[in-house]
Design a protein around this motif. Structure first.
Motif, PDB file in Angstrom:
ATOM      1  N   ILE A  83       0.847  -1.189   0.000  1.00  0.00           N
ATOM      2  CA  ILE A  83       0.000   0.000   0.000  1.00  0.00           C
ATOM      3  C   ILE A  83       0.883   1.240   0.000  1.00  0.00           C
ATOM      4  CG2 ILE A  83      -1.703   1.324   1.312  1.00  0.00           C
ATOM      5  CD1 ILE A  83      -2.723  -1.338   2.456  1.00  0.00           C
ATOM      6  N   LEU A  84       0.553   2.200  -0.869  1.00  0.00           N
ATOM      7  CA  LEU A  84       1.212   3.505  -0.915  1.00  0.00           C
ATOM      8  C   LEU A  84       0.176   4.552  -0.534  1.00  0.00           C
ATOM      9  CD1 LEU A  84       3.567   5.377  -1.619  1.00  0.00           C
ATOM     10  CD2 LEU A  84       2.866   5.238  -4.036  1.00  0.00           C
ATOM     11  N   ASP A  85       0.348   5.152   0.638  1.00  0.00           N
ATOM     12  CA  ASP A  85      -0.617   6.102   1.194  1.00  0.00           C
ATOM     13  C   ASP A  85      -0.009   7.499   1.122  1.00  0.00           C
ATOM     14  OD1 ASP A  85      -2.511   7.503   2.593  1.00  0.00           O
ATOM     15  OD2 ASP A  85      -2.215   6.485   4.504  1.00  0.00           O
ATOM     16  N   ILE A  86      -0.494   8.321   0.196  1.00  0.00           N
ATOM     17  CA  ILE A  86       0.037   9.670  -0.003  1.00  0.00           C
ATOM     18  C   ILE A  86      -0.892  10.679   0.657  1.00  0.00           C
ATOM     19  CG2 ILE A  86       0.741  11.398  -1.692  1.00  0.00           C
ATOM     20  CD1 ILE A  86       1.270   9.156  -3.664  1.00  0.00           C
ATOM     21  N   GLY A  87      -0.304  11.541   1.506  1.00  0.00           N
ATOM     22  CA  GLY A  87      -1.101  12.483   2.271  1.00  0.00           C
ATOM     23  C   GLY A  87      -1.704  11.816   3.484  1.00  0.00           C
ATOM     24  N   THR A  88      -0.880  11.016   4.142  1.00  0.00           N
ATOM     25  CA  THR A  88      -1.383  10.175   5.227  1.00  0.00           C
ATOM     26  C   THR A  88      -1.939  10.950   6.415  1.00  0.00           C
ATOM     27  OG1 THR A  88      -0.754   8.413   6.754  1.00  0.00           O
ATOM     28  CG2 THR A  88       0.939  10.000   6.203  1.00  0.00           C
ATOM     29  N   GLY A  89      -1.374  12.129   6.699  1.00  0.00           N
ATOM     30  CA  GLY A  89      -1.809  12.886   7.866  1.00  0.00           C
ATOM     31  C   GLY A  89      -1.245  12.323   9.154  1.00  0.00           C
ATOM     32  N   LEU A  90      -1.598  12.962  10.248  1.00  0.00           N
ATOM     33  CA  LEU A  90      -1.091  12.530  11.551  1.00  0.00           C
ATOM     34  C   LEU A  90      -1.672  11.182  11.949  1.00  0.00           C
ATOM     35  CD1 LEU A  90      -1.234  16.033  13.133  1.00  0.00           C
ATOM     36  CD2 LEU A  90       0.802  14.589  13.221  1.00  0.00           C
ATOM     37  N   VAL A 114       1.441  -7.615   4.672  1.00  0.00           N
ATOM     38  CA  VAL A 114       1.242  -6.373   3.934  1.00  0.00           C
ATOM     39  C   VAL A 114       2.364  -5.383   4.252  1.00  0.00           C
ATOM     40  CG1 VAL A 114      -0.294  -4.423   3.518  1.00  0.00           C
ATOM     41  CG2 VAL A 114      -1.250  -6.692   3.899  1.00  0.00           C
ATOM     42  N   ARG A 115       2.827  -4.667   3.220  1.00  0.00           N
ATOM     43  CA  ARG A 115       3.837  -3.620   3.380  1.00  0.00           C
ATOM     44  C   ARG A 115       3.171  -2.273   3.085  1.00  0.00           C
ATOM     45  NH1 ARG A 115       5.715  -7.237  -0.049  1.00  0.00           N
ATOM     46  NH2 ARG A 115       5.935  -5.766  -1.806  1.00  0.00           N
ATOM     47  N   VAL A 116       3.521  -1.246   3.878  1.00  0.00           N
ATOM     48  CA  VAL A 116       2.876   0.062   3.741  1.00  0.00           C
ATOM     49  C   VAL A 116       3.935   1.151   3.698  1.00  0.00           C
ATOM     50  CG1 VAL A 116       1.252   1.719   4.731  1.00  0.00           C
ATOM     51  CG2 VAL A 116       0.824  -0.747   4.972  1.00  0.00           C
ATOM     52  N   ALA A 117       3.833   2.029   2.703  1.00  0.00           N
ATOM     53  CA  ALA A 117       4.685   3.215   2.618  1.00  0.00           C
ATOM     54  C   ALA A 117       3.796   4.447   2.739  1.00  0.00           C
ATOM     55  CB  ALA A 117       5.452   3.239   1.300  1.00  0.00           C
ATOM     56  N   TYR A 118       4.104   5.286   3.702  1.00  0.00           N
ATOM     57  CA  TYR A 118       3.364   6.527   3.931  1.00  0.00           C
ATOM     58  C   TYR A 118       4.145   7.705   3.346  1.00  0.00           C
ATOM     59  CZ  TYR A 118       0.620   4.123   7.635  1.00  0.00           C
ATOM     60  OH  TYR A 118      -0.200   3.284   8.353  1.00  0.00           O
ATOM     61  N   VAL A 119       3.406   8.707   2.841  1.00  0.00           N
ATOM     62  CA  VAL A 119       4.012   9.930   2.318  1.00  0.00           C
ATOM     63  C   VAL A 119       3.205  11.118   2.827  1.00  0.00           C
ATOM     64  CG1 VAL A 119       4.662  11.245   0.259  1.00  0.00           C
ATOM     65  CG2 VAL A 119       4.707   8.731   0.203  1.00  0.00           C
ATOM     66  N   ALA A 145      -1.960  -0.863  -3.790  1.00  0.00           N
ATOM     67  CA  ALA A 145      -3.122  -0.022  -3.496  1.00  0.00           C
ATOM     68  C   ALA A 145      -2.610   1.394  -3.252  1.00  0.00           C
ATOM     69  CB  ALA A 145      -3.872  -0.526  -2.274  1.00  0.00           C
ATOM     70  N   LEU A 146      -2.995   2.321  -4.117  1.00  0.00           N
ATOM     71  CA  LEU A 146      -2.631   3.728  -3.985  1.00  0.00           C
ATOM     72  C   LEU A 146      -3.757   4.443  -3.246  1.00  0.00           C
ATOM     73  CD1 LEU A 146      -1.034   6.330  -4.695  1.00  0.00           C
ATOM     74  CD2 LEU A 146      -2.259   6.330  -6.901  1.00  0.00           C
ATOM     75  N   LEU A 147      -3.436   5.016  -2.101  1.00  0.00           N
ATOM     76  CA  LEU A 147      -4.435   5.735  -1.304  1.00  0.00           C
ATOM     77  C   LEU A 147      -4.240   7.235  -1.480  1.00  0.00           C
ATOM     78  CD1 LEU A 147      -4.381   3.781   2.099  1.00  0.00           C
ATOM     79  CD2 LEU A 147      -5.406   3.124  -0.082  1.00  0.00           C
ATOM     80  N   LEU A 148      -5.272   7.893  -1.969  1.00  0.00           N
ATOM     81  CA  LEU A 148      -5.318   9.356  -2.069  1.00  0.00           C
ATOM     82  C   LEU A 148      -6.584   9.802  -1.341  1.00  0.00           C
ATOM     83  CD1 LEU A 148      -4.324   9.839  -5.833  1.00  0.00           C
ATOM     84  CD2 LEU A 148      -2.839  10.063  -3.814  1.00  0.00           C
ATOM     85  N   VAL A 149      -6.529   9.713  -0.035  1.00  0.00           N
ATOM     86  CA  VAL A 149      -7.724   9.923   0.797  1.00  0.00           C
ATOM     87  C   VAL A 149      -7.690  11.330   1.382  1.00  0.00           C
ATOM     88  CG1 VAL A 149      -8.981   9.125   2.837  1.00  0.00           C
ATOM     89  CG2 VAL A 149      -7.925   7.469   1.277  1.00  0.00           C
ATOM     90  N   ALA A 150      -8.676  12.148   1.001  1.00  0.00           N
ATOM     91  CA  ALA A 150      -8.797  13.531   1.487  1.00  0.00           C
ATOM     92  C   ALA A 150      -7.519  14.328   1.244  1.00  0.00           C
ATOM     93  CB  ALA A 150      -9.183  13.545   2.966  1.00  0.00           C
ATOM     94  N   ILE A 151      -6.933  14.185   0.056  1.00  0.00           N
ATOM     95  CA  ILE A 151      -5.704  14.899  -0.267  1.00  0.00           C
ATOM     96  C   ILE A 151      -5.796  15.644  -1.597  1.00  0.00           C
ATOM     97  CG2 ILE A 151      -4.685  12.785  -1.215  1.00  0.00           C
ATOM     98  CD1 ILE A 151      -2.770  15.708   0.405  1.00  0.00           C
ATOM     99  N   VAL A 152      -6.472  15.062  -2.604  1.00  0.00           N
ATOM    100  CA  VAL A 152      -6.485  15.687  -3.931  1.00  0.00           C
ATOM    101  C   VAL A 152      -7.215  17.024  -3.917  1.00  0.00           C
ATOM    102  CG1 VAL A 152      -7.139  15.364  -6.359  1.00  0.00           C
ATOM    103  CG2 VAL A 152      -6.307  13.425  -5.025  1.00  0.00           C
ATOM    104  N   HIS A 153      -8.155  17.207  -2.995  1.00  0.00           N
ATOM    105  CA  HIS A 153      -8.858  18.497  -2.945  1.00  0.00           C
ATOM    106  C   HIS A 153      -7.968  19.640  -2.474  1.00  0.00           C
ATOM    107  CE1 HIS A 153     -10.482  16.462   0.929  1.00  0.00           C
ATOM    108  NE2 HIS A 153      -9.463  17.210   1.286  1.00  0.00           N
ATOM    109  N   PHE A 154      -6.729  19.358  -2.102  1.00  0.00           N
ATOM    110  CA  PHE A 154      -5.782  20.429  -1.782  1.00  0.00           C
ATOM    111  C   PHE A 154      -4.926  20.813  -2.992  1.00  0.00           C
ATOM    112  CE2 PHE A 154      -6.448  18.551   2.555  1.00  0.00           C
ATOM    113  CZ  PHE A 154      -7.170  19.626   3.046  1.00  0.00           C
TER     114      PHE A 154
END
Length: 266
Positions: A76-83, A100-105, A155-164
């Protein structure tokens, strides 16, 4: 300089940051007075904001479980992970599958600092400083490559980030760059704020005084971000109505978040 190598001058606490506002409104402690004031303004302008953020977070949990358990995803690649907000993405994913492996950005050094402390013992998880506006740098980052094998489904996660991202920053092109780096069988999990169900002008004004502007988009505009992917049932939906595992709370019809999960075909 902080213990993780982030220069103190990089940490701007003079203006509210979306990740810290989010943390405050979810009841977290990793925020500052400037974020709390912005959060209170936001809640006054849009009283349903807290239920909306919780619904977005619940959508994230359901979507992660789906891509891991039903989609067979193991990275999983989670971009805009937040706190960090427990359960975090890696906690949800590892509960479903221990490999599962997870990379946060994230682009906030404070998020990076907290993530480093949280993930210090997680060998299959990392967090890096990066900005969605520079997708190639994210994909090519050595710490991302250490965790993510782009020759296998992700799995690319763009959760509550693109609206910025403003339209001038070409979010469709940004997402297309990330999509093209993903192997067939990969998933896109995306949620986005909208003004389709209520006037969000006052709430938008609060965010626009922060370090990132809030760009509300319609369902049709958000659907374009899924170009090159096939949306799975029920398609792009208001967050609480995407495969709910319990009855959505009262007032869900006014929640200004869309959420969708889509798969990249061969």
């Amino acid at each position: 300089m902080t213990a993780d190598g982030v220069r103190s001058e990089e940490i701007d606490t003079s203006r509210p940051h979306p990740a810290r506002i989010y943390d405050y409104l979810l009841g977290g402690k990793d925020n500052y007075e400037v974020d709390q004031r912005a959060g209170d303004e936001l809640a006054a302008a849009a009283p349903e904001v807290r239920i909306g953020l919780r619904a977005n977070r619940a959508f994230l949990r359901r979507a992660v479980r789906h891509v891991v358990t039903e989609g067979g995803i193991r990275q999983i690649l989670d971009i805009g992970t937040g706190l960090p907000t427990s359960p975090n993405v890696h906690e949800i994913a590892l509960d479903a599958a221990p490999d599962v492996r997870v990379a946060y950005v994230d682009n906030d050094p404070i998020v990076k600092s907290h993530g480093d402390a949280l993930l210090s013992s997680e060998g299959a998880t990392s967090i890096v400083l990066g900005d969605l506006r520079d997708p190639r740098a994210i994909v090519e980052h050595p710490d991302i490559r250490r965790i993510i094998d782009f020759d296998e489904p992700v799995a690319l996660l763009l959760v509550a980030i693109v609206h910025f991202l403003t339209d001038a920053e070409k979010p469709e092109e940004t997402i297309a760059t990330l999509r093209d780096a993903l192997a067939p069988g990969s998933f896109l999990v995306l949620s986005h704020a909208t003004g389709d169900f209520a006037d969000r002008t006052a709430a938008q004004a609060v965010y626009n005084k922060a370090t990132a502007t809030l760009n509300l988009r319609s369902r049709t505009e958000i659907e374009r971000f899924f170009n090159g992917f096939d949306l799975i049932t029920p398609g792009l939906s208001q967050a609480p109505f995407w495969r709910p595992d319990s009855p959505p709370p009262p007032g869900s019809e006014q929640i200004g978040f869309y959420g969708g999960v889509a798969r990249k075909s061969a």
